[in-house]
Design an enzyme around this catalytic site. Structure first.
Site, PDB file in Angstrom:
ATOM      1  N   THR A   1     -14.128 119.633  29.781  1.00 10.69           N
ATOM      2  CA  THR A   1     -12.861 119.730  28.960  1.00 10.69           C
ATOM      3  C   THR A   1     -11.561 119.993  29.641  1.00 10.69           C
ATOM      4  O   THR A   1     -11.868 120.740  30.782  1.00 10.69           O
ATOM      5  CB  THR A   1     -13.342 120.835  28.046  1.00 10.69           C
ATOM      6  OG1 THR A   1     -12.063 121.352  27.113  1.00 10.69           O
ATOM      7  CG2 THR A   1     -13.772 122.251  28.707  1.00 10.69           C
ATOM      8  N   GLY A   2     -10.774 119.419  29.276  1.00 14.65           N
ATOM      9  CA  GLY A   2      -9.451 119.852  30.038  1.00 14.65           C
ATOM     10  C   GLY A   2      -8.446 121.014  29.313  1.00 14.65           C
ATOM     11  O   GLY A   2      -7.566 121.417  29.808  1.00 14.65           O
TER      12      GLY A   2
ATOM     13  N   CYS B   1      -7.097 120.722  20.593  1.00 15.32           N
ATOM     14  CA  CYS B   1      -7.514 121.547  19.647  1.00 15.32           C
ATOM     15  C   CYS B   1      -8.339 122.689  20.219  1.00 15.32           C
ATOM     16  O   CYS B   1      -8.146 123.688  19.584  1.00 15.32           O
ATOM     17  CB  CYS B   1      -8.708 120.709  18.756  1.00 15.32           C
ATOM     18  SG  CYS B   1     -10.073 120.096  19.454  1.00 15.32           S
ATOM     19  N   THR B   2      -9.001 122.435  21.166  1.00 14.00           N
ATOM     20  CA  THR B   2      -9.551 123.715  21.957  1.00 14.00           C
ATOM     21  C   THR B   2      -8.728 124.217  22.476  1.00 14.00           C
ATOM     22  O   THR B   2      -8.736 125.763  22.556  1.00 14.00           O
ATOM     23  CB  THR B   2     -10.575 123.053  22.967  1.00 14.00           C
ATOM     24  OG1 THR B   2     -11.655 122.422  22.117  1.00 14.00           O
ATOM     25  CG2 THR B   2     -11.380 124.364  23.664  1.00 14.00           C
TER      26      THR B   2
ATOM     27  N   ARG C   1      -8.420 110.098  12.430  1.00 16.64           N
ATOM     28  CA  ARG C   1      -8.785 111.458  11.721  1.00 16.64           C
ATOM     29  C   ARG C   1      -7.686 112.299  11.714  1.00 16.64           C
ATOM     30  O   ARG C   1      -7.326 112.862  10.649  1.00 16.64           O
ATOM     31  CB  ARG C   1      -9.842 111.939  12.829  1.00 16.64           C
ATOM     32  CG  ARG C   1     -11.225 111.124  12.885  1.00 16.64           C
ATOM     33  CD  ARG C   1     -11.837 110.965  11.619  1.00 16.64           C
ATOM     34  NE  ARG C   1     -12.119 112.450  10.937  1.00 16.64           N
ATOM     35  CZ  ARG C   1     -12.487 112.484   9.739  1.00 16.64           C
ATOM     36  NH1 ARG C   1     -12.325 111.447   8.904  1.00 16.64           N
ATOM     37  NH2 ARG C   1     -12.713 113.481   9.115  1.00 16.64           N
ATOM     38  N   ILE C   2      -6.906 112.402  12.840  1.00 16.88           N
ATOM     39  CA  ILE C   2      -5.979 113.377  12.792  1.00 16.88           C
ATOM     40  C   ILE C   2      -4.730 112.907  11.879  1.00 16.88           C
ATOM     41  O   ILE C   2      -3.905 113.836  11.135  1.00 16.88           O
ATOM     42  CB  ILE C   2      -5.424 113.732  14.246  1.00 16.88           C
ATOM     43  CG1 ILE C   2      -6.491 114.462  14.966  1.00 16.88           C
ATOM     44  CG2 ILE C   2      -4.102 114.702  14.143  1.00 16.88           C
ATOM     45  CD1 ILE C   2      -7.127 115.691  14.292  1.00 16.88           C
TER      46      ILE C   2
END
Length: 477
Positions: A345-346, A287-288, A136-137
């Site tokens: 989430t990291g 991304c986050t 995807r990326i």
């Protein structure tokens, strides 16, 4: 009245059509990218140009008329320019409020004088880029790198490394680059050279190297030298594993996942200046992390952040299962298209690497939801002092317009936007102004982000920075 509106539309459409060849010539001949409030107009249709002008009302609280930006573009086209990014939207708004009595031509020349060639420019040579992985990326990075080729200077995507998937592998890889269920068709043409195992995209030959072992490749055999390799597989995240990519022809390695150990996690716009010429292995975090860190910095710089809990509503990813099946992670074995899945989430712990001053002040959790792209982060903030909603919203709006983080933080003031409206957003995040809540020293800020495309844009910005081809922006902030 209807006839007058249609006549005005046709006049604006005609001006937009006249802009297209000027924008294209500036891009291909001078490596000059024309923008409207940080949105590139390169390869845009007439309607796309008009929509970019129309969007300005969301952040400037006033219309940007194409009748005002066109004379500025015409003046720019008559100048001898060096590679740069010129925002005719900002220039048009600034000229409208300038009270010195300057002509459009004089005002524009003064505003972009730093981009005018003087004969002493020392341009960096083109830099080779290799993609390790084509998921995807990887494919979005390929699209962006091809798009940014411009006149042939700057970054050049030379090769992609993948495992061979079968006899028809090359055709399938090309098809996935050509068509995307979320991001649409590739903007250009793609040809396949089966004999040389090469994909030719918009005239750019991209060699497909089949290998499952990074230590087996000598990139100089393919004419690749001094290249940046972008590992988007996530298979290796520490220095030892990523060092396997430092083969003949590869100078630097960039990871598109959070780095472990002493690998620097870089969020462009926040801590990219901490990189030195000696940093040959680095991470672009997640991304986050890229979505939340710029806004956390903006809020902390003005108000101080005592504590923040980040809750992300995140689109499902390839890591999850289509149907219930075994998965080593908790809950992730359940069907992604059918469930909301609470997971970890990291990103919260990764904040400390980009913003050390917030170490120990950020926690986080995530809910995976049945959407293919675009996520939301909710920052539940306890500030050092009290403020009000208007002040906080105005501050974030100003940062999105007039700060070094204007490419990271976008801004929208509409009560009608939903997640699909942000597919293809190039910002690391978009502040949803109308959703902001403030009570005393407590605030909740909602951020949209295209967790695929927006993140890929951030990765490319980091690569541009470490290769010296991130061209200056005018007007300068």
């Amino acid at each position: 009245m209807t006839g007058d509106a249609f006549t005005a539309w046709k006049r604006r459409e005609e001006l937009a059509e006249a802009m297209i060849p000027i924008i294209g010539q500036l891009y291909r001949q001078h490596d000059v990218t024309i923008l409207v409030h940080s949105r590139s107009l390169v390869n845009k249709s007439a309607v796309g140009i008009l929509k970019a002008h129309r969007f300005v009302r969301q952040i400037e609280k006033e219309e940007l008329k194409i009748e005002d930006s066109y004379p500025i573009l015409k003046t720019i086209s008559e100048l001898d320019l060096t590679p740069s990014r010129i925002d005719i939207g900002y220039l048009a708004i600034a000229y409208k409020h300038d009270n010195r009595g300057l002509s459009v031509e004089d005002f524009t020349r003064e505003a972009v004088k730093g981009a005018i060639a003087n004969g002493d420019e020392d341009r960096n040579p083109p830099r080779d880029v290799v993609l390790y992985g084509f998921g995807r990326i990887g494919r979005l990075l390929a699209r962006l790198l091809i798009e940014k080729t411009g006149s042939g200077n700057g970054l050049r995507l030379r090769a992609v490394v993948v495992r061979r998937g079968g006899d028809n592998d090359l055709m399938k890889r090309a098809s996935l680059l050509r068509r995307d269920s979320v991001h649409g068709l590739f903007n250009g043409t793609i040809h396949v050279d089966l004999e040389n195992e090469t994909i030719i995209a918009n005239g750019n030959p991209i060699k497909i190297i089949y290998s499952g072992d990074p230590t087996s490749i000598d990139y100089t055999e393919y004419g690749i030298n001094n290249a940046v390799l972008i590992d988007n597989t996530g298979k290796w995240r520490d220095r030892e594993g990523l060092s396997q990519h430092l083969r003949p022809g590869i100078d630097k390695v960039v990871l598109t996942a959070p780095g472990k150990g002493d690998v620097k996690n870089i969020v462009h716009g926040v801590n990219h200046e901490t990189l030195s010429a000696d940093d040959n292995i680095l991470s672009c975090a997640s991304c986050t992390t890229n979505a939340i860190v710029p806004v956390l910095k903006a809020v902390n710089d003005k108000y101080g952040v005592e504590y923040c809990h980040v809750e992300t509503v995140h689109s499902f990813t390839n890591d999850q299962n289509l149907l219930d099946n075994y998965h080593k992670g908790d809950r992730r074995g359940r069907s992604a298209p059918l469930n909301m899945v609470l997971t970890e989430t990291g990103a919260a712990s990764a904040v400390a690497k980009a913003l050390p001053e917030l170490t120990g002040r950020v926690t986080g959790s995530s809910i995976r939801v049945p959407t293919p792209d675009v996520s939301m982060a909710m920052l539940n903030l306890t500030l050092d002092g009290e403020t009000n909603r208007d002040d906080l919203v105005d501050h974030l709006r100003t940062v999105s317009l007039k700060s070094p983080m204007q490419r990271q933080i976008d801004f929208i003031a509409s009560t009608e936007t939903v997640s699909t409206d942000f597919v293809g957003s190039r910002a690391a995040c978009v502040v949803d102004a109308e959703a902001t809540i403030v009570q005393g020293n407590h605030a909740v800020v909602y951020l949209w982000y295209d967790n695929e495309f927006g993140y890929s844009c951030q990765v490319v910005r980091v690569v541009q920075h470490i290769t010296g081809v991130l061209y200056p922006h005018f007007p300068q902030v």
